[in-house]
Design an enzyme around this catalytic site. Structure first.
Site, short mmCIF file in Angstrom:
data_model
loop_
_atom_site.label_atom_id
_atom_site.label_comp_id
_atom_site.label_asym_id
_atom_site.label_seq_id
_atom_site.Cartn_x
_atom_site.Cartn_y
_atom_site.Cartn_z
N LYS A 253 -91.32 -3.62 28.04
CA LYS A 253 -90.11 -3.42 28.82
C LYS A 253 -89.56 -2.14 28.49
O LYS A 253 -88.77 -2.07 27.57
CB LYS A 253 -89.07 -4.45 28.60
CG LYS A 253 -88.12 -4.31 29.53
CD LYS A 253 -86.67 -4.78 29.09
CE LYS A 253 -85.58 -4.38 29.96
NZ LYS A 253 -85.34 -3.10 29.81
N PRO A 254 -89.70 -0.83 29.40
CA PRO A 254 -89.26 0.27 29.24
C PRO A 254 -87.81 0.12 30.11
O PRO A 254 -87.66 -0.95 30.70
CB PRO A 254 -90.07 1.42 29.95
CG PRO A 254 -90.83 0.52 30.99
CD PRO A 254 -90.95 -0.78 30.23
N GLY B 268 -82.65 0.17 20.11
CA GLY B 268 -81.51 0.32 21.13
C GLY B 268 -80.25 0.11 20.58
O GLY B 268 -80.13 0.44 19.22
N GLU C 112 -84.70 -1.44 15.57
CA GLU C 112 -84.15 -0.02 15.17
C GLU C 112 -82.84 0.19 15.85
O GLU C 112 -83.26 0.24 17.20
CB GLU C 112 -85.11 1.07 15.17
CG GLU C 112 -84.47 2.35 14.51
CD GLU C 112 -85.15 3.43 15.17
OE1 GLU C 112 -84.56 4.16 15.97
OE2 GLU C 112 -86.15 4.04 14.59
#
Length: 516
Positions: free
Chosen positions: A180-181, A231, A253
């Site tokens: 999922k971009p 994110g 991250e």
């Protein structure tokens, strides 16, 4: 302004790789101008579930392939990424607005990741024989198995590199991927999927889904056998909670408020030169970038004056060439958040040494590279992640003070230390609570070393990418233990007291002769 080489019809074709409703779309805009370049289908939770089903069906056959057959795909991918570097760079610039030199450096991460794991994966994934519980008559074999289908939720700031730096080792390990971009940055991830298919990856093994995070994100977590998220801290906490409720592991991250310490013996011109990239590369929208610079009071005036002059001279603007030093902020909303932090700090007494304003004459989301002085704890910019082209300078008197200031944050992602006395600088670095510490470099050095793990302390995340664990985290291990003859427990008719004595003697001898 120079223009990209990617035809408009090709941008539309890329969005066709997304699993979603072609009648339910959102616009994808070129950041430099705000011009809509594609319509992006949006994925419903049902679309996400269907994507996982397709990936899972393809994954079972993929996992059965010998490792060398899987790795052959990535040998070809390495070549294809290099051959298509202009197109990838164009796409990254269109959707992020970053300077071309930074877009090119982003894509370079993927050949580096591929090359590293092409070397390491055969050893990491082969069965490993271990000593058994009972010497000579038992053995143990560790077998690595893929987890299944990995959900990768990638951010907008490095859509190509971060989208695939985790997907690639997961695929090498035998997993499928649902990626999922961010809605703003689907083009380069879609092109990456096209290259994977051209390299020979089986159809269906990698699925793209797009949509607003609160809608699509939970559906990805619900379907995944492992979750890789990059994110914000706030969203990361939600991801970890939802994955944990399913007893599914996640690797996160998150954010950073990364410090740089310039010691009294530092090479000031070199530190200034590196800090320009360490702060303003990617327009400051980089989890590893520097937002706080602590400079020893003996060299503070020299550092401040040279750094401020260099920042004021940076070339900011749009363009699909290598002329600009810094590009745009990703969106009007992000630009407004950056401006609000600077304005609040200035109104509370901080001094703007250079920058401190939007640059609408260049485009809708340009903001001047900004250096602040006199920032104090009541200002938002002091402790909150800015994620924009803004840095604050602080003098310090002692090394202990610098370490205390640098560690005074809930984050712990990256840090930088500068000094000519390398053992002393490394000793300072060892005291910093950060997953990456760069000595005489600002941001990229530790992350670029793919042999070592990359992660964060405290609210900067959990788990790592890179290093052996960057691949092994996408596997589960089975311990196959084999006993050649029955020696466990008392022999038939043997009193347990006699067995106890024999066991104690055996354990003592095993320790004495360092067998176990």
């Amino acid at each position: 302004m120079s223009t990209p080489t990617v035809p408009a019809h090709d941008l539309a074709a890329l969005t066709g790789l997304v699993t979603g409703d072609p009648s339910d779309t959102v616009p994808v805009a070129e950041v430099f101008t705000g011009t809509v370049v594609a319509d992006l289908p949006q994925s419903s939770p049902a679309d996400v579930a269907a994507a996982f089903a397709r990936a899972r069906a393809a994954q079972s056959d993929w996992a059965r392939l010998p490792v060398r057959r899987r790795l052959a795909v990535f040998e070809r991918l390495h070549r294809l990424v290099l051959e298509n570097h202009r197109t990838i760079t164009d796409l990254i610039q269109i959707e992020t607005g970053k300077a071309r030199r930074m877009a090119f450096e982003e894509l370079c991460d993927i050949p580096m990741v591929v090359s590293h794991y092409l070397k390491r994966a055969p050893r990491l994934l082969r069965p490993v024989r271990h000593p058994g519980a009972i010497p000579l008559v038992s053995s143990s074999t560790e077998i690595r198995k893929p987890r299944g289908v990995v959900g990768v939720i990638a951010p907008w700031n490095f859509p190509f590199a971060i989208g695939y730096c985790d997907a690639i080792p997961a695929l090498m390990a035998g997993n499928g991927i649902v990626l999922k971009p961010d809605n703003r940055t689907p083009l380069s991830p879609a092109f990456g999927l096209r290259l994977l298919l051209e390299a020979g990856l089986p159809e269906g093994l990698v699925q793209l889904v797009c949509g607003e995070g609160p809608v699509v994100g939970p559906a990805v977590i619900d379907g995944a056998d492992f979750v890789m998220f990059t994110g914000s801290e706030a969203t990361g906490r939600l991801v970890a909670k939802q994955a944990g409720e399913r007893l599914v592991e996640s690797c996160l991250e998150l954010g950073g408020k990364n410090p740089m310490i310039v010691l009294a013996d530092a090479d000031v011109p070199a530190a200034v030169h590196s800090a320009i990239d360490g702060v303003f590369a990617n327009t400051g929208q980089l989890c590893l970038h520097i937002e706080r610079i602590y400079v020893h009071e003996s060299v503070y005036p020299a550092f401040r004056d040279e750094f401020t002059a260099r920042v004021a001279a940076l070339r900011v603007g749009p363009g699909y060439d290598f002329d600009a030093d810094m590009g745009a902020v990703i969106s009007p909303d992000q630009c407004a958040r950056v401006a609000a932090q600077v304005e609040q700090a200035e109104s509370a007494g901080a001094r703007v040494l250079t920058g401190g304003r939007a640059l609408p004459e260049l485009g809708p989301t340009f903001y001047a590279p900004t250096v602040l002085e006199g920032v104090t704890a009541e200002m938002d910019v002091f402790g909150a992640e800015t994620f924009g082209p803004v840095v604050a300078l602080y003098p310090f008197a002692t090394v202990d003070e610098a370490v205390e200031l640098a560690n005074d944050t809930r984050y712990g992602l990256s840090a930088s230390v500068w000094g000519r006395d390398l053992p002393a600088a490394r000793a300072v670095g060892a005291r910093l609570a950060a997953g990456h510490v760069n000595v005489n470099d600002c941001a990229a050095l530790a992350y670029a070393g793919k042999n070592a793990p990359s992660g964060g302390f405290k609210a900067s995340g959990m788990g790592v990418r890179n290093g052996d664990q960057g691949l092994l985290k996408f596997t589960e291990s089975t311990n196959v233990a084999t006993l050649k003859r029955q020696v466990l427990g008392p022999r038939p008719g043997q009193p347990y007291d006699a067995y106890l004595d024999r066991t104690l003697t055996t354990l003592s001898l095993l320790r004495r002769f360092r067998i176990r």
